[in-house]
Design a protein around this motif. Sequence first.
Motif, PDB file in Angstrom:
ATOM      1  N   UNK A  67       0.848  -1.192   0.000  1.00 46.62           N
ATOM      2  CA  UNK A  67       0.000   0.000   0.000  1.00 46.62           C
ATOM      3  C   UNK A  67       0.883   1.241   0.000  1.00 46.62           C
ATOM      4  N   UNK A  68       0.734   2.065  -1.003  1.00 47.54           N
ATOM      5  CA  UNK A  68       1.413   3.359  -1.055  1.00 47.54           C
ATOM      6  C   UNK A  68       0.406   4.407  -0.587  1.00 47.54           C
ATOM      7  N   UNK A  69       0.638   4.887   0.635  1.00 45.46           N
ATOM      8  CA  UNK A  69      -0.351   5.729   1.298  1.00 45.46           C
ATOM      9  C   UNK A  69      -0.975   4.933   2.419  1.00 45.46           C
ATOM     10  N   UNK A  70      -0.116   4.481   3.337  1.00 44.37           N
ATOM     11  CA  UNK A  70      -0.496   3.477   4.316  1.00 44.37           C
ATOM     12  C   UNK A  70      -1.495   3.894   5.371  1.00 44.37           C
ATOM     13  N   UNK A  71      -1.853   5.183   5.431  1.00 46.47           N
ATOM     14  CA  UNK A  71      -2.875   5.613   6.395  1.00 46.47           C
ATOM     15  C   UNK A  71      -4.189   5.961   5.701  1.00 46.47           C
ATOM     16  N   UNK A  72      -4.268   5.767   4.405  1.00 47.14           N
ATOM     17  CA  UNK A  72      -5.498   6.047   3.663  1.00 47.14           C
ATOM     18  C   UNK A  72      -6.639   5.164   4.166  1.00 47.14           C
ATOM     19  N   UNK A  73      -7.784   5.777   4.437  1.00 48.48           N
ATOM     20  CA  UNK A  73      -8.928   5.004   4.918  1.00 48.48           C
ATOM     21  C   UNK A  73      -9.431   4.029   3.858  1.00 48.48           C
ATOM     22  N   UNK A  74      -9.366   4.438   2.596  1.00 47.33           N
ATOM     23  CA  UNK A  74      -9.776   3.528   1.521  1.00 47.33           C
ATOM     24  C   UNK A  74      -8.810   2.354   1.439  1.00 47.33           C
ATOM     25  N   UNK A  81      -1.309  -1.047  -4.239  1.00 51.77           N
ATOM     26  CA  UNK A  81      -2.431  -0.113  -4.177  1.00 51.77           C
ATOM     27  C   UNK A  81      -1.875   1.290  -4.010  1.00 51.77           C
ATOM     28  N   UNK A  82      -1.983   2.096  -5.063  1.00 39.37           N
ATOM     29  CA  UNK A  82      -1.492   3.470  -5.029  1.00 39.37           C
ATOM     30  C   UNK A  82      -2.634   4.342  -4.511  1.00 39.37           C
ATOM     31  N   UNK A 133      -3.199  -1.158  -8.613  1.00 46.47           N
ATOM     32  CA  UNK A 133      -4.501  -0.514  -8.495  1.00 46.47           C
ATOM     33  C   UNK A 133      -4.265   0.959  -8.166  1.00 46.47           C
ATOM     34  N   UNK A 134      -4.772   1.834  -9.020  1.00 45.18           N
ATOM     35  CA  UNK A 134      -4.553   3.272  -8.870  1.00 45.18           C
ATOM     36  C   UNK A 134      -5.860   3.939  -8.477  1.00 45.18           C
ATOM     37  N   UNK A 135      -5.859   4.621  -7.323  1.00 45.66           N
ATOM     38  CA  UNK A 135      -7.040   5.360  -6.892  1.00 45.66           C
ATOM     39  C   UNK A 135      -7.072   6.709  -7.593  1.00 45.66           C
ATOM     40  N   UNK A 136      -7.862   6.777  -8.642  1.00 44.65           N
ATOM     41  CA  UNK A 136      -8.112   8.024  -9.341  1.00 44.65           C
ATOM     42  C   UNK A 136      -9.337   8.668  -8.694  1.00 44.65           C
ATOM     43  N   UNK A 186      -5.288  -1.446 -12.811  1.00 47.22           N
ATOM     44  CA  UNK A 186      -6.728  -1.221 -12.663  1.00 47.22           C
ATOM     45  C   UNK A 186      -6.927   0.176 -12.079  1.00 47.22           C
ATOM     46  N   UNK A 187      -7.695   1.002 -12.777  1.00 47.13           N
ATOM     47  CA  UNK A 187      -7.966   2.368 -12.347  1.00 47.13           C
ATOM     48  C   UNK A 187      -9.309   2.407 -11.628  1.00 47.13           C
ATOM     49  N   UNK A 188      -9.336   2.998 -10.443  1.00 49.80           N
ATOM     50  CA  UNK A 188     -10.551   3.087  -9.638  1.00 49.80           C
ATOM     51  C   UNK A 188     -10.973   4.546  -9.546  1.00 49.80           C
ATOM     52  N   UNK A 189     -12.234   4.821  -9.907  1.00 50.57           N
ATOM     53  CA  UNK A 189     -12.741   6.193  -9.934  1.00 50.57           C
ATOM     54  C   UNK A 189     -13.925   6.344  -8.989  1.00 50.57           C
ATOM     55  N   UNK A 190     -13.660   6.572  -7.707  1.00 50.15           N
ATOM     56  CA  UNK A 190     -14.768   6.808  -6.781  1.00 50.15           C
ATOM     57  C   UNK A 190     -15.283   8.237  -6.883  1.00 50.15           C
TER      58      UNK A 190
END
Length: 251
Positions: free
Chosen positions: A13-20, A90-91, A140-143, A183-187
């Motif tokens: 996980x890149x961004x280890x405190x992200x709630x998502x 997971x970015x 997996x990229x959180x866009x 995989x691009x994720x667009x919430x």
Amino acid sequence: MKDATELPRSLLVLGGTSEIALATARRLIARRTRTVWLAGRPSLALENAAGSLRALGADVHTVAFDALDPESHESVLGKVFAEGPVDLVLLAFGILGDQAHDERDPARAVQVARTNYTGAVSAGLVTGGALQAQGHGCLVVLSAAAAERARRADFIYGSSKAGLDAFAQGLGDALHGTGARVMVVRPGFVRTRRTAGRPRTPFATTPEAVATAIELGLRRGSETVWVPGALRLLMSALRHTPRSLFRRLGL
């Protein structure tokens, strides 16, 4: 994870405190994931996040990682891949910024862009290359839905995510056929502690709902995931709305 649709045994996980990211990690640990690396700036929050995942039975390591220090990315992330195969990256790092304030403070606007786009380009290339070298794995990229068309209300954040989204799609094309994929994720608007107090928008979602969608996308081998799914049609309509009308919508 050799099968592209198989859930991962190992997760970075890149961004280890992200709630998502943490909601996703919890969901994957409940399924199959046993080894997790949480990468982020050293902090009590990062250690607490690691402890919460260890309580679920995972072998969790913390990694000192700074999105704004791209010169360190190859060394820092290379050490993780040297410890063994990484099935899923997971970015998840990024900042919303404050549009009204940042318009008047270019340095803060640049900080949003550097975090959400420049840092992600560096980390994405490093991890994408590592996944390709090992011959399997998914990035997996959180866009964001905001990447589809920047709005007056958040064009600094939206443009940074638009750049990230385009980069991630291109990286996915570059990795096609190598065994690695993107995989691009667009919430849409995600209700978290960081967004508390901000006006709610239609189609708002939660970290847990995004995590569920990520798992489903992994199982299906999806390249793009919208959360909630109805946003796909809405944002497509907005993207094709004539600019003169779009301005009158006041979005």
